[in-house]
Design a protein around this motif. Structure first.
Motif, short mmCIF file in Angstrom:
data_model
loop_
_atom_site.label_atom_id
_atom_site.label_comp_id
_atom_site.label_asym_id
_atom_site.label_seq_id
_atom_site.Cartn_x
_atom_site.Cartn_y
_atom_site.Cartn_z
N ASP A 20 -4.41 8.78 -9.82
CA ASP A 20 -4.42 8.01 -10.78
C ASP A 20 -4.07 6.38 -10.48
O ASP A 20 -3.95 5.67 -11.21
CB ASP A 20 -3.13 8.16 -11.85
CG ASP A 20 -1.84 8.66 -11.14
OD1 ASP A 20 -1.74 8.77 -10.27
OD2 ASP A 20 -0.88 8.46 -12.02
N MET A 21 -3.70 6.31 -9.07
CA MET A 21 -3.69 4.83 -8.40
C MET A 21 -4.93 4.20 -8.02
O MET A 21 -4.88 3.19 -7.42
CB MET A 21 -2.57 5.21 -7.43
CG MET A 21 -1.12 5.40 -7.87
SD MET A 21 -0.04 6.05 -6.32
CE MET A 21 0.04 4.36 -5.53
N VAL A 22 -5.91 5.10 -8.03
CA VAL A 22 -7.39 4.32 -7.71
C VAL A 22 -7.72 3.19 -8.91
O VAL A 22 -7.83 3.56 -9.85
CB VAL A 22 -8.35 5.50 -7.61
CG1 VAL A 22 -9.57 4.71 -7.19
CG2 VAL A 22 -7.89 6.42 -6.53
N ARG A 23 -7.92 2.15 -8.17
CA ARG A 23 -8.64 1.06 -8.88
C ARG A 23 -9.85 0.25 -8.53
O ARG A 23 -9.77 0.02 -7.43
CB ARG A 23 -7.58 0.02 -9.14
CG ARG A 23 -6.10 0.54 -9.84
CD ARG A 23 -6.18 0.59 -11.22
NE ARG A 23 -4.70 1.00 -11.74
CZ ARG A 23 -4.56 2.32 -12.05
NH1 ARG A 23 -5.36 3.32 -11.95
NH2 ARG A 23 -3.18 2.51 -12.18
N ASN A 24 -10.87 0.45 -9.36
CA ASN A 24 -12.08 -0.09 -8.70
C ASN A 24 -12.45 0.40 -7.31
O ASN A 24 -12.83 -0.14 -6.61
CB ASN A 24 -11.78 -1.47 -8.66
CG ASN A 24 -11.93 -2.24 -9.84
OD1 ASN A 24 -12.27 -1.91 -10.92
ND2 ASN A 24 -10.95 -3.46 -9.84
N GLY A 25 -12.25 1.91 -7.39
CA GLY A 25 -12.81 2.59 -6.16
C GLY A 25 -11.76 2.53 -4.94
O GLY A 25 -12.21 3.18 -4.04
N LYS A 26 -10.64 1.73 -5.07
CA LYS A 26 -9.71 1.74 -4.00
C LYS A 26 -8.48 2.14 -4.43
O LYS A 26 -8.01 2.26 -5.64
CB LYS A 26 -9.67 0.15 -3.68
CG LYS A 26 -10.90 -0.55 -3.35
CD LYS A 26 -11.23 -0.15 -1.99
CE LYS A 26 -12.34 -0.97 -1.16
NZ LYS A 26 -12.69 -0.55 0.36
N LEU A 27 -7.67 2.92 -3.49
CA LEU A 27 -6.42 3.24 -3.65
C LEU A 27 -5.59 2.31 -3.42
O LEU A 27 -5.38 1.59 -2.36
CB LEU A 27 -6.12 4.52 -2.83
CG LEU A 27 -4.76 5.08 -2.97
CD1 LEU A 27 -4.42 5.42 -4.45
CD2 LEU A 27 -4.59 6.21 -1.84
N VAL A 28 -4.73 1.91 -4.43
CA VAL A 28 -3.48 0.56 -4.21
C VAL A 28 -2.35 1.44 -3.95
O VAL A 28 -1.86 2.25 -4.65
CB VAL A 28 -3.48 -0.12 -5.61
CG1 VAL A 28 -2.52 -1.26 -5.41
CG2 VAL A 28 -4.88 -0.50 -5.88
N CYS A 29 -1.99 1.10 -2.65
CA CYS A 29 -0.59 1.64 -2.08
C CYS A 29 0.58 0.71 -2.29
O CYS A 29 0.37 -0.60 -1.96
CB CYS A 29 -1.00 2.13 -0.85
SG CYS A 29 -2.11 3.47 -0.58
N ALA A 30 1.90 1.01 -2.40
CA ALA A 30 2.93 0.28 -2.00
C ALA A 30 3.12 0.11 -0.66
O ALA A 30 2.52 0.93 0.12
CB ALA A 30 4.19 0.90 -2.77
N SER A 31 3.91 -0.86 -0.17
CA SER A 31 4.19 -1.15 1.06
C SER A 31 5.38 -0.47 1.66
O SER A 31 5.97 -0.98 2.82
CB SER A 31 4.22 -2.79 1.46
OG SER A 31 5.20 -3.00 0.41
N ASP A 32 5.81 0.63 1.18
CA ASP A 32 6.99 1.35 1.75
C ASP A 32 6.53 1.88 2.84
O ASP A 32 5.69 2.17 3.25
CB ASP A 32 7.68 2.30 0.73
CG ASP A 32 6.72 3.51 0.06
OD1 ASP A 32 5.38 2.94 0.15
OD2 ASP A 32 7.04 4.47 0.14
N TYR A 33 7.79 1.89 3.97
CA TYR A 33 7.48 2.49 5.31
C TYR A 33 7.96 3.82 5.26
O TYR A 33 9.15 4.18 5.35
CB TYR A 33 7.92 1.63 6.17
CG TYR A 33 7.49 2.07 7.58
CD1 TYR A 33 6.31 1.71 8.06
CD2 TYR A 33 8.47 2.72 8.52
CE1 TYR A 33 5.94 2.14 9.43
CE2 TYR A 33 8.13 2.83 9.88
CZ TYR A 33 6.91 2.76 10.24
OH TYR A 33 6.51 3.18 11.46
N ASP A 34 7.32 4.89 5.31
CA ASP A 34 7.60 6.26 5.53
C ASP A 34 6.52 7.03 6.41
O ASP A 34 5.67 7.53 5.73
CB ASP A 34 7.92 6.94 4.25
CG ASP A 34 8.30 8.41 4.48
OD1 ASP A 34 8.76 8.64 5.34
OD2 ASP A 34 8.29 9.11 3.13
N PRO A 35 6.45 6.71 7.74
CA PRO A 35 5.21 7.24 8.37
C PRO A 35 4.81 8.65 8.10
O PRO A 35 5.53 9.48 7.96
CB PRO A 35 5.84 7.09 9.93
CG PRO A 35 6.97 6.17 9.99
CD PRO A 35 7.64 6.39 8.36
#
Length: 88
Positions: A20-35
């Motif tokens: 549900d976070m895919v927008r215009n064919g791209k996944l938009v991610c938060a910048s949190d760091y959890d490798p």
């Protein structure tokens, strides 16, 4: 048993929460760091970025398959098993 289809389903299952976070064919991610390690062994900043990589890889594979299936026949006409007519 581990067929490619099973691996693909496994990747999709681990990424289901991001569909549900895919927008215009791209996944938009938060910048949190959890490798998180991706299925191909590469480390990513977080699970979302891992899924973004998976989605991009799968899109590239689909594009390659579509291009292969749309390849037109050669301009060389085959007359017999060992004889070809070359375009003039």
């Amino acid at each position: 048993m581990g067929s490619t289809g099973e691996k693909s389903n496994e990747k999709q299952d681990q990424c289901h929460e991001f569909w549900d976070m895919v927008r215009n064919g791209k996944l938009v991610c938060a910048s949190d760091y959890d490798p998180a390690r991706g299925p191909y062994g590469k480390m990513h900043p977080n699970k979302c970025a891992t899924c973004q990589s998976i989605f991009e890889q799968e899109a590239n594979e689909r594009k390659k398959n579509e291009e292969k299936s749309s390849v037109k026949p050669s301009n060389y006409a085959k007359n017999s098993p060992n004889e070809y007519t070359y375009p003039q």
